[in-house]
Design a protein around this motif. Structure first.
Motif, PDB file in Angstrom:
ATOM      1  N   MET A 111       7.318  12.514  -3.547  1.00 48.47           N
ATOM      2  CA  MET A 111       6.899  11.123  -3.719  1.00 48.47           C
ATOM      3  C   MET A 111       7.440  10.547  -5.018  1.00 48.47           C
ATOM      4  SD  MET A 111       5.194  10.125  -1.066  1.00 48.47           S
ATOM      5  CE  MET A 111       6.444  11.076  -0.175  1.00 48.47           C
ATOM      6  N   ALA A 112       7.498  11.358  -6.060  1.00 45.46           N
ATOM      7  CA  ALA A 112       8.084  10.896  -7.317  1.00 45.46           C
ATOM      8  C   ALA A 112       9.561  10.563  -7.132  1.00 45.46           C
ATOM      9  CB  ALA A 112       7.899  11.963  -8.390  1.00 45.46           C
ATOM     10  N   ALA A 113      10.279  11.418  -6.416  1.00 39.61           N
ATOM     11  CA  ALA A 113      11.700  11.166  -6.163  1.00 39.61           C
ATOM     12  C   ALA A 113      11.893   9.926  -5.300  1.00 39.61           C
ATOM     13  CB  ALA A 113      12.322  12.385  -5.489  1.00 39.61           C
ATOM     14  N   ALA A 114      11.067   9.770  -4.262  1.00 43.22           N
ATOM     15  CA  ALA A 114      11.183   8.596  -3.392  1.00 43.22           C
ATOM     16  C   ALA A 114      10.876   7.316  -4.150  1.00 43.22           C
ATOM     17  CB  ALA A 114      10.235   8.752  -2.202  1.00 43.22           C
ATOM     18  N   LEU A 115       9.872   7.366  -5.027  1.00 44.33           N
ATOM     19  CA  LEU A 115       9.539   6.189  -5.831  1.00 44.33           C
ATOM     20  C   LEU A 115      10.671   5.849  -6.781  1.00 44.33           C
ATOM     21  CD1 LEU A 115       7.312   4.127  -6.498  1.00 44.33           C
ATOM     22  CD2 LEU A 115       6.481   5.732  -8.235  1.00 44.33           C
ATOM     23  N   LEU A 128       1.601  11.061  -9.237  1.00 39.68           N
ATOM     24  CA  LEU A 128       0.902  11.341 -10.489  1.00 39.68           C
ATOM     25  C   LEU A 128      -0.172  12.406 -10.308  1.00 39.68           C
ATOM     26  CD1 LEU A 128       0.597   7.703 -11.886  1.00 39.68           C
ATOM     27  CD2 LEU A 128       2.150   9.510 -12.634  1.00 39.68           C
ATOM     28  N   GLU A 129       0.033  13.291  -9.361  1.00 40.02           N
ATOM     29  CA  GLU A 129      -0.848  14.429  -9.140  1.00 40.02           C
ATOM     30  C   GLU A 129      -0.024  15.715  -9.107  1.00 40.02           C
ATOM     31  OE1 GLU A 129      -4.197  12.287  -6.239  1.00 40.02           O
ATOM     32  OE2 GLU A 129      -2.629  13.561  -5.403  1.00 40.02           O
ATOM     33  N   SER A 130      -0.648  16.787  -9.502  1.00 33.63           N
ATOM     34  CA  SER A 130      -0.020  18.087  -9.312  1.00 33.63           C
ATOM     35  C   SER A 130      -0.249  18.528  -7.872  1.00 33.63           C
ATOM     36  CB  SER A 130      -0.615  19.115 -10.277  1.00 33.63           C
ATOM     37  OG  SER A 130      -1.989  19.331  -9.982  1.00 33.63           O
ATOM     38  N   ASN A 131       0.407  19.592  -7.465  1.00 35.14           N
ATOM     39  CA  ASN A 131       0.237  20.068  -6.099  1.00 35.14           C
ATOM     40  C   ASN A 131      -1.207  20.482  -5.830  1.00 35.14           C
ATOM     41  OD1 ASN A 131       1.404  20.537  -3.578  1.00 35.14           O
ATOM     42  ND2 ASN A 131       1.612  22.735  -3.972  1.00 35.14           N
ATOM     43  N   TYR A 174       0.808  -1.218   0.000  1.00 31.49           N
ATOM     44  CA  TYR A 174       0.000   0.000   0.000  1.00 31.49           C
ATOM     45  C   TYR A 174       0.844   1.272   0.000  1.00 31.49           C
ATOM     46  CZ  TYR A 174      -3.325   3.571   1.380  1.00 31.49           C
ATOM     47  OH  TYR A 174      -4.078   4.721   1.428  1.00 31.49           O
ATOM     48  N   PRO A 175       1.936   1.361   0.787  1.00 32.67           N
ATOM     49  CA  PRO A 175       2.755   2.587   0.708  1.00 32.67           C
ATOM     50  C   PRO A 175       3.285   2.869  -0.686  1.00 32.67           C
ATOM     51  CG  PRO A 175       3.313   1.332   2.669  1.00 32.67           C
ATOM     52  CD  PRO A 175       2.420   0.461   1.850  1.00 32.67           C
ATOM     53  N   PHE A 176       3.657   1.814  -1.422  1.00 31.88           N
ATOM     54  CA  PHE A 176       4.150   2.030  -2.784  1.00 31.88           C
ATOM     55  C   PHE A 176       3.025   2.515  -3.700  1.00 31.88           C
ATOM     56  CE2 PHE A 176       7.094  -1.048  -0.962  1.00 31.88           C
ATOM     57  CZ  PHE A 176       8.310  -0.478  -1.289  1.00 31.88           C
ATOM     58  N   TYR A 177       1.844   1.974  -3.511  1.00 23.56           N
ATOM     59  CA  TYR A 177       0.703   2.463  -4.290  1.00 23.56           C
ATOM     60  C   TYR A 177       0.422   3.918  -3.959  1.00 23.56           C
ATOM     61  CZ  TYR A 177      -4.169   3.516  -5.299  1.00 23.56           C
ATOM     62  OH  TYR A 177      -5.322   4.138  -5.714  1.00 23.56           O
ATOM     63  N   LEU A 178       0.492   4.263  -2.681  1.00 20.23           N
ATOM     64  CA  LEU A 178       0.232   5.637  -2.271  1.00 20.23           C
ATOM     65  C   LEU A 178       1.286   6.580  -2.848  1.00 20.23           C
ATOM     66  CD1 LEU A 178      -1.602   7.445  -0.539  1.00 20.23           C
ATOM     67  CD2 LEU A 178      -0.058   7.050   1.381  1.00 20.23           C
ATOM     68  N   MET A 179       2.545   6.152  -2.850  1.00 15.61           N
ATOM     69  CA  MET A 179       3.609   6.961  -3.440  1.00 15.61           C
ATOM     70  C   MET A 179       3.368   7.173  -4.935  1.00 15.61           C
ATOM     71  SD  MET A 179       6.864   5.213  -1.512  1.00 15.61           S
ATOM     72  CE  MET A 179       8.040   5.891  -2.666  1.00 15.61           C
ATOM     73  N   SER A 225       3.016  16.515 -13.948  1.00 11.34           N
ATOM     74  CA  SER A 225       3.767  17.739 -13.660  1.00 11.34           C
ATOM     75  C   SER A 225       4.779  17.546 -12.533  1.00 11.34           C
ATOM     76  CB  SER A 225       2.802  18.867 -13.296  1.00 11.34           C
ATOM     77  OG  SER A 225       2.045  18.537 -12.143  1.00 11.34           O
ATOM     78  N   SER A 226       4.490  16.684 -11.569  1.00  9.49           N
ATOM     79  CA  SER A 226       5.427  16.449 -10.466  1.00  9.49           C
ATOM     80  C   SER A 226       6.709  15.800 -10.966  1.00  9.49           C
ATOM     81  CB  SER A 226       4.777  15.568  -9.393  1.00  9.49           C
ATOM     82  OG  SER A 226       3.640  16.202  -8.839  1.00  9.49           O
ATOM     83  N   TRP A 227       6.600  14.875 -11.908  1.00 16.09           N
ATOM     84  CA  TRP A 227       7.780  14.243 -12.482  1.00 16.09           C
ATOM     85  C   TRP A 227       8.580  15.240 -13.314  1.00 16.09           C
ATOM     86  CZ3 TRP A 227       9.527   9.390 -11.409  1.00 16.09           C
ATOM     87  CH2 TRP A 227       8.650   8.551 -10.710  1.00 16.09           C
TER      88      TRP A 227
END
Length: 272
Positions: A241-245, A37-40, A27-32, A52-54
């Motif tokens: 979250m993108a960087a952590a993933l 995949l969302e903007s701020n 679940y944490p990986f799904y949440l990340m 946009s986050s990527w």
């Protein structure tokens, strides 16, 4: 009867429990992934999809350079660890020299030394040699930390190495080093793969040593870059979250590639 044996209530219960644990751990990986995949704005509003986050991550952080730095440091550190621990483990397991047992105890004792207690002396010594902010400085520290455990693991493996093979090699005229090079090292695949996995993951994820010994942007590892990015507060939570993933991909890849050897490697010498 066979079908009834396969679908016993105990088996079903184990399957349900393992399935629940898998969902809980994934679940944490799904949440990340979902957050990345969302903007701020979409994250604040609780819905939507955006890359946009990527895009912001790759604009704010030299991702390719920092990941390359991390791979270089990991590869060199693991190579040095294997270069030292493999022959040392064979010598401790099969060698006959005075003080072998005491030396092994000392190596095991080095595994219990906290990393934080040696950071300052290591920094002072490496700074005098001019190795700070260089790959070599970080590699030497990682190797010093990882070699005791790797030597212990290789010693337990070579203790289980068939004595008949050693005697056959000696009868064929091989020296002690020849037995190691031509016989022992070729059968040490599971142990070597285990060391690669168990050393790559902590080195890749390390922040403390990288932050101290690799402070220059040109040598900064990805984990250090992620920490600096978070402290600067220039990137939104979806960007983090993108960087952590992204940082989990190399470690997960190494684990998937070598995971079939991991259980075998971790049980080496269990019957000795």
């Amino acid at each position: 009867m066979l079908a009834a044996h396969r679908y016993r209530p105990s088996r079903i219960l184990v399957f349900v429990v393992l399935l629940g644990l898998s969902v809980l751990l994934m679940y944490p990986f799904y949440l990340m992934m979902r957050t990345s995949l969302e903007s701020n704005t979409q994250y604040a509003l609780g819905g939507g999809w955006s890359a946009s986050s990527w895009v912001q991550l790759f604009r704010s952080v030299p991702v390719v350079r920092e990941m390359a730095n991390s791979l270089i440091v990991c590869a060199l550190s693991i190579a040095l660890i294997l270069l030292v621990s493999t022959p040392a483990g064979f010598a401790l397991a099969r060698g006959r020299f005075r003080g072998r047992g005491k030396l092994f105890v000392v190596i095991v004792g080095c595994m219990m030394v906290p990393v934080q207690s040696i950071i300052i002396p290591e920094y002072v010594n490496l700074a005098k040699l001019g190795f700070v902010n260089t790959y070599l400085g970080a590699v030497l520290v990682y190797a010093a930390i990882g070699t005791p455990f790797s030597t212990f693991l290789m010693t337990t493996f070579f203790r289980g190495f068939p004595e008949e093979l050693v005697e056959a090699g000696r009868c064929d005229g091989l020296t002690f080093f020849g037995v190691f090079r031509r016989l022992a090292i070729r059968l040490a695949g599971p142990a070597l793969a285990t060391i690669v996995v168990l050393q790559f993951i902590p080195i890749w994820n390390d922040l403390l040593i990288g932050l101290i010994f690799l402070q220059e942007p040109s040598t900064r590892t990805f984990t250090v870059g992620l920490g600096v990015l978070e402290s600067s507060r220039l990137v939104s939570l979806p960007g983090l979250m993108a960087a952590a993933l992204l940082s989990t991909i190399p470690a997960a890849t190494v684990y998937v590639v070598f995971q079939r050897y991991l259980v075998v490697g971790l049980t080496l010498g269990a019957t000795k």
